[in-house]
Design an enzyme around this catalytic site. Sequence first.
Site, PDB file in Angstrom:
ATOM      1  N   GLY A  12       0.661  -1.319   0.131  1.00 46.92           N
ATOM      2  CA  GLY A  12      -0.003  -0.001   0.088  1.00 46.92           C
ATOM      3  C   GLY A  12       0.904   1.312  -0.239  1.00 46.92           C
ATOM      4  CG  ASN A  14       2.038   3.389  -5.802  1.00 55.88           C
ATOM      5  OD1 ASN A  14       2.501   4.343  -6.057  1.00 55.88           O
ATOM      6  ND2 ASN A  14       2.678   2.145  -6.047  1.00 55.88           N
ATOM      7  CB  ILE A  92      -7.671 -10.294 -14.010  1.00 54.54           C
ATOM      8  CG1 ILE A  92      -6.176 -10.467 -14.337  1.00 54.54           C
ATOM      9  CG2 ILE A  92      -8.511 -10.195 -15.335  1.00 54.54           C
ATOM     10  CD1 ILE A  92      -5.519 -11.664 -14.949  1.00 54.54           C
ATOM     11  CG  HIS A 109       1.642  -2.070 -15.332  1.00 57.43           C
ATOM     12  ND1 HIS A 109       1.627  -3.241 -14.603  1.00 57.43           N
ATOM     13  CD2 HIS A 109       2.607  -2.370 -16.063  1.00 57.43           C
ATOM     14  CE1 HIS A 109       2.287  -4.256 -15.078  1.00 57.43           C
ATOM     15  NE2 HIS A 109       2.971  -3.760 -16.236  1.00 57.43           N
TER      16      HIS A 109
END
Length: 210
Positions: A12, A14, A92, A109
């Site tokens: 976490g 970010n 996904i 990403h």
Amino acid sequence: MHSIVSLISGRGSNFEAIYKAAQTKSWDVRFTGLIANQPEAKGLVFAKSVGIPTAVIDHRAYPSREAFDRALMQQIDAFSADLVVLAGFMRILTPGLIEHYEGRMMNIHPSLLPRFPGLHTHERALEAGDRVHGATVHFVSAGVDEGPIICQSEVPVLPTDTPSELAARVLKTEHQIYPLAVEWFIQGRLQITGNRVRVDPPELQYIPFP
Ligand code: GAR
């Protein structure tokens, strides 16, 4: 005021960078919830420590991707989200969920997309002999690590780099570009046309290595 819900699977960092940028720059936002699909995700501890409501939705408890995503959507909407921030969320997503949050769900990403979607991006950049590598923040559309690119950061690949050294160099820049992308969103400055995102008024959507 914009409400932000974040989805994580692990550390976490970010999310923490975005939260701290919001505090430092006094953004007009509310962090209405943080959801983890892993009960032991470290990021839950930080969110709780700053008073953000948290929820764990463990994908292993659901019979299908669709069922998991339905539960996820219900929780996101219960928290209330103008913006959904995927911050190291390693699942996904189904087309139904992606469509539901189209234009208001972002992902980060660790590669210069469209290079290296999927996993092990740093190992793959080293194996490919790339001399530059980086990170991308994008709106989420159908497809793994696909969607209109908001901004990117670039770092050099050094001859002696290990995957973890390269990952650490990229991560530092992730903590710069993700807050930047979220700030542009809440300022209403992002315009999506097809696969292109424009910042209005214009700003460089790229952070070179210092
Ligand atoms: C980050 O490096 C992020 O770019 C990556 O997971 C890490 C999460 O770190 N995301 C993906 O690979 C998504 N495809 P964090 O939990 O410390 O933010």
